[in-house]
Write a protein that holds these residues in place. Structure first.
Motif, PDB file in Angstrom:
ATOM      1  N   LYS A 118       0.826  -1.213   0.000  1.00 52.95           N
ATOM      2  CA  LYS A 118       0.000   0.000   0.000  1.00 52.95           C
ATOM      3  C   LYS A 118       0.862   1.266   0.000  1.00 52.95           C
ATOM      4  N   TYR A 119       1.806   1.330   0.941  1.00 52.92           N
ATOM      5  CA  TYR A 119       2.581   2.574   1.085  1.00 52.92           C
ATOM      6  C   TYR A 119       3.661   2.720   0.013  1.00 52.92           C
ATOM      7  N   ILE A 120       4.295   1.621  -0.370  1.00 48.80           N
ATOM      8  CA  ILE A 120       5.323   1.713  -1.412  1.00 48.80           C
ATOM      9  C   ILE A 120       4.695   2.141  -2.740  1.00 48.80           C
ATOM     10  N   ASN A 121       3.473   1.698  -2.997  1.00 52.00           N
ATOM     11  CA  ASN A 121       2.821   2.061  -4.252  1.00 52.00           C
ATOM     12  C   ASN A 121       2.268   3.478  -4.269  1.00 52.00           C
ATOM     13  N   LEU A 122       2.361   4.178  -3.154  1.00 52.87           N
ATOM     14  CA  LEU A 122       2.020   5.595  -3.132  1.00 52.87           C
ATOM     15  C   LEU A 122       3.183   6.460  -3.611  1.00 52.87           C
ATOM     16  N   LEU A 123       4.378   5.857  -3.692  1.00 53.65           N
ATOM     17  CA  LEU A 123       5.552   6.607  -4.127  1.00 53.65           C
ATOM     18  C   LEU A 123       5.491   6.872  -5.630  1.00 53.65           C
ATOM     19  N   PRO A 124       6.150   7.948  -6.081  1.00 52.89           N
ATOM     20  CA  PRO A 124       6.268   8.159  -7.532  1.00 52.89           C
ATOM     21  C   PRO A 124       7.003   6.985  -8.157  1.00 52.89           C
ATOM     22  N   GLY A 125       6.746   6.748  -9.435  1.00 55.98           N
ATOM     23  CA  GLY A 125       7.446   5.668 -10.116  1.00 55.98           C
ATOM     24  C   GLY A 125       6.661   5.141 -11.279  1.00 55.98           C
ATOM     25  N   PRO A 178       7.815  -5.348  -2.916  1.00 55.93           N
ATOM     26  CA  PRO A 178       7.786  -3.893  -3.127  1.00 55.93           C
ATOM     27  C   PRO A 178       8.940  -3.227  -2.394  1.00 55.93           C
ATOM     28  N   SER A 179       9.614  -2.286  -3.066  1.00 54.70           N
ATOM     29  CA  SER A 179      10.763  -1.630  -2.440  1.00 54.70           C
ATOM     30  C   SER A 179      10.797  -0.159  -2.794  1.00 54.70           C
ATOM     31  N   ALA A 180      11.340   0.634  -1.871  1.00 48.59           N
ATOM     32  CA  ALA A 180      11.541   2.058  -2.110  1.00 48.59           C
ATOM     33  C   ALA A 180      12.955   2.274  -2.616  1.00 48.59           C
ATOM     34  N   ASN A 181      13.151   3.344  -3.379  1.00 49.54           N
ATOM     35  CA  ASN A 181      14.462   3.695  -3.914  1.00 49.54           C
ATOM     36  C   ASN A 181      14.766   5.145  -3.582  1.00 49.54           C
ATOM     37  N   ILE A 182      16.036   5.425  -3.318  1.00 51.72           N
ATOM     38  CA  ILE A 182      16.446   6.769  -2.913  1.00 51.72           C
ATOM     39  C   ILE A 182      17.616   7.229  -3.766  1.00 51.72           C
ATOM     40  N   SER A 183      17.533   8.492  -4.252  1.00 53.65           N
ATOM     41  CA  SER A 183      18.623   9.045  -5.063  1.00 53.65           C
ATOM     42  C   SER A 183      18.987  10.470  -4.640  1.00 53.65           C
ATOM     43  N   ILE A 223      23.496   0.382  -2.381  1.00 56.52           N
ATOM     44  CA  ILE A 223      23.387  -0.384  -1.145  1.00 56.52           C
ATOM     45  C   ILE A 223      21.907  -0.535  -0.802  1.00 56.52           C
ATOM     46  N   SER A 224      21.594  -1.425   0.116  1.00 53.68           N
ATOM     47  CA  SER A 224      20.182  -1.694   0.402  1.00 53.68           C
ATOM     48  C   SER A 224      19.996  -1.995   1.882  1.00 53.68           C
ATOM     49  N   ARG A 225      18.968  -1.425   2.467  1.00 54.48           N
ATOM     50  CA  ARG A 225      18.665  -1.611   3.890  1.00 54.48           C
ATOM     51  C   ARG A 225      17.241  -2.117   4.070  1.00 54.48           C
ATOM     52  N   SER A 226      16.993  -2.693   5.228  1.00 52.40           N
ATOM     53  CA  SER A 226      15.644  -3.073   5.640  1.00 52.40           C
ATOM     54  C   SER A 226      15.271  -2.200   6.826  1.00 52.40           C
ATOM     55  N   VAL A 272      10.058   9.943   4.872  1.00 54.36           N
ATOM     56  CA  VAL A 272      11.125  10.438   4.003  1.00 54.36           C
ATOM     57  C   VAL A 272      10.490  11.285   2.898  1.00 54.36           C
ATOM     58  N   ASN A 273      10.859  12.567   2.886  1.00 50.36           N
ATOM     59  CA  ASN A 273      10.360  13.477   1.850  1.00 50.36           C
ATOM     60  C   ASN A 273       8.830  13.510   1.805  1.00 50.36           C
ATOM     61  N   GLY A 274       8.227  13.357   2.976  1.00 55.83           N
ATOM     62  CA  GLY A 274       6.769  13.423   3.063  1.00 55.83           C
ATOM     63  C   GLY A 274       6.064  12.093   2.850  1.00 55.83           C
ATOM     64  N   TYR A 275       6.808  11.052   2.498  1.00 54.31           N
ATOM     65  CA  TYR A 275       6.220   9.735   2.271  1.00 54.31           C
ATOM     66  C   TYR A 275       6.524   8.818   3.454  1.00 54.31           C
ATOM     67  N   LEU A 276       5.560   7.987   3.806  1.00 57.31           N
ATOM     68  CA  LEU A 276       5.789   7.009   4.865  1.00 57.31           C
ATOM     69  C   LEU A 276       6.384   5.748   4.254  1.00 57.31           C
ATOM     70  N   LEU A 277       7.594   5.402   4.696  1.00 62.43           N
ATOM     71  CA  LEU A 277       8.204   4.127   4.325  1.00 62.43           C
ATOM     72  C   LEU A 277       8.006   3.179   5.502  1.00 62.43           C
ATOM     73  N   PRO A 278       7.231   2.122   5.319  1.00 67.77           N
ATOM     74  CA  PRO A 278       6.821   1.283   6.454  1.00 67.77           C
ATOM     75  C   PRO A 278       7.924   0.385   6.992  1.00 67.77           C
ATOM     76  N   ASN A 279       7.754   0.005   8.234  1.00 68.12           N
ATOM     77  CA  ASN A 279       8.630  -0.958   8.892  1.00 68.12           C
ATOM     78  C   ASN A 279       8.774  -2.204   8.012  1.00 68.12           C
ATOM     79  N   LYS A 280      10.007  -2.719   7.906  1.00 70.76           N
ATOM     80  CA  LYS A 280      10.374  -3.903   7.122  1.00 70.76           C
ATOM     81  C   LYS A 280      10.444  -3.643   5.617  1.00 70.76           C
ATOM     82  N   ALA A 281      10.251  -2.395   5.198  1.00 67.48           N
ATOM     83  CA  ALA A 281      10.389  -2.092   3.771  1.00 67.48           C
ATOM     84  C   ALA A 281      11.846  -2.200   3.347  1.00 67.48           C
TER      85      ALA A 281
END
Length: 503
Positions: free
Chosen positions: A31-38, A82-87, A376-379, A386-395
């Motif tokens: 749900k939350y990852i799919n709210l991100l742009p992409g 589902p995963s978030a990406n940061i640049s 690199i990648s974290r859990s 982050v930047n107004g978006y909620l990145l959920p626990n375990k993402a």
């Protein structure tokens, strides 16, 4: 009979509750990852089809996605993960600056067979304990010992390169790869490799092959399944190579253990003259004596240092040499600095290497454009905004260091090569997470001082003996997606000529 029936019901209830909780967590992640742009995935396989088009194409695609959708965006290989990406630098700081998000993502499980629970892959109290054991390896007094190893291996490299000066060009990568492999073997295990012996030759080949196999697996969603190890030819080959590497490492550890005597770990204030020659392995064996690490832990850490201290530094040196060849003005100025600070024939020590300011700025700009670890990648261990978006626990959060280093917000004209970006006055207002070739925060690379000294030492030897001329350029180099930043076909071509007119 009734007892077993009751147990069966209880097991069924527990399993059902577990799967309900897992499904609930996945739905929340999705749900939350799919709210991100992409780029919105239109199928179950999401973007996995984009990630098997060839590693050079994949690398360009990833850069396009980062520039189009960043600094926080959603690109997933499959909808199952589902995963978030940061640049962006500010966004990376949110993740890296805290001790709450030090756990590596499931992507790093691909390294489990090779690296076990080494410093790269471990987390929690195990990671803290190992980091504490190994931190003294990077104190001044021990680093000075390592500089003497870098100098010795540089001389061998120079002798090797002198045989290549009559050629129109050479691929510098295999030469530098052997140099860094020899250097890290002696500093990590206290053992000198010899390419003429069959065992050492097999080990060198195995190390070079394994990275390529893991890189291919990284891009294939089905490669994360353990069945891959047993039903695919690459998986079977990977298991055999890993076993060969482990057997070689274990042999070295066993031999050094026989002569080992416990010692007082040096403090930062110990003088170089008081120190005996130590390898990383000695500190681990010392930790075993104190009950802080077992035999498997020692093997995991040695294998981790062999991986992290070989390929990463090798690629950094190669890209730096390519840039030196292309920017002759800087090459000449850095050569003059080396002769002024160190001399034309003397071996550099740690103090004089630290005094090579122009060289350091050049290396830093090279690492900005070509960070050895581009990703690199974290859990996440808790919900994070982050930047107004909620990145959920375990993402899973993928951090694209390559894109952070070319983000126009922090780097005007990001594609332009300019070592003056690292003049002190130009660094004052730069975001602290805009330049992160060794990552950042509590989980930054423990070996960054080691790497910088090794790069400087080998550049001194090469520049004092050769003039570098361009064959490959930043425009002709095609980078592929890999564990480390790597050129297509493992080729970085330059021409080397003897330096006759020395200062």
């Amino acid at each position: 009979m009734m007892f077993f029936s009751c147990v069966g019901y209880i097991v069924l209830i527990v399993v059902t509750i577990y799967f309900i909780l897992v499904l609930k967590q996945w739905i929340r992640l999705f749900k939350y990852i799919n709210l991100l742009p992409g780029s919105r995935a239109k199928s179950f396989l999401a973007h996995s089809t984009d990630l098997v088009k060839g590693r050079a194409t994949v690398f360009k695609t990833l850069r396009h996605w980062g520039k189009t959708y960043g600094p926080v965006y959603n690109i997933s290989a499959t909808n199952l993960f589902p995963s978030a990406n940061i640049s962006g630098s500010e966004e990376f700081e949110k993740i890296a600056s805290t001790t709450k998000h030090i756990e590596k993502s499931s992507i790093y499980k691909l390294f489990d067979r090779w690296l076990g629970q080494g410093l790269l892959t471990s987390t929690g109290s195990l990671w803290h304990t190992r980091r504490k054991i190994l931190t003294p390896a990077f104190h001044f007094s021990i680093l000075q010992n390592f500089v003497s190893i870098f100098n010795s291996e540089t001389k061998k490299l120079v002798n090797d390169l002198q045989k290549e000066t009559d050629k129109p060009w050479i691929n510098i990568l295999p030469h530098i790869s052997l140099f860094t492999l020899y250097s890290i073997t002696e500093t990590s295990m206290g053992s000198t490799l010899n390419i003429s012996t069959s065992a050492d030759k097999s080990y060198i080949k195995a190390i070079l092959e394994l990275g390529g196999l893991l890189a291919e697996r990284l891009l294939r969603p089905w490669g994360y399944n353990k069945l891959y190890d047993y039903i695919s030819l690459d998986g079977i080959k990977e298991r055999k190579i890993t076993n060969d590497i482990h057997n070689f490492t274990q042999k070295i550890i066993t031999e050094r253990s026989k002569q080992f005597k416990k010692f007082q770990v040096p403090s930062e204030n110990d003088s170089y003259s008081m120190r005996k020659k130590l390898a990383f392995l000695d500190l681990l064996l010392n930790g075993k004596e104190d009950g802080n690490i077992d035999d498997q832990g020692i093997k995991d850490e040695v294998n981790t240092f062999m991986f992290e201290g070989h390929d990463t530094t090798s690629m950094s040196i190669c890209f730096t040499l390519m840039l030196l060849a292309n920017y002759r003005k800087y090459q000449d100025e850095i050569y003059e600095e080396v002769v002024t600070v160190i001399g034309d024939n003397e071996d550099p020590d740690i103090n004089r290497l630290n005094d090579l300011r122009l060289m350091e700025r050049f290396i830093k700009e090279s690492l900005r454009l070509y960070p050895s670890v581009p990703f690199i990648s974290r859990s996440l261990e808790e919900d994070t905004i982050v930047n107004g978006y909620l990145l959920p626990n375990k993402a899973i959060v993928n951090i694209h260091i390559f894109d952070i280093h070319r983000n126009e917000k922090d780097w005007p004209e990001p594609e332009k090569f300019d070592p003056d970006r690292f003049l002190p006055e130009n660094c004052v207002n730069r975001h602290p997470y805009a330049y992160v070739p060794f990552s950042a925060g509590p989980r930054n690379c423990i070996g960054q001082r080691f790497a910088m000294l090794e790069i400087k030492a080998v550049l001194c030897g090469i520049l004092r003996n050769f003039i570098l001329e361009p064959i490959d350029t930043p425009e002709t180099i095609r980078i592929v997606t890999d564990i480390v930043l790597r050129p297509e076909n493992n080729n970085i071509k330059i021409k080397i000529s003897p330096r006759h007119n020395k200062i």
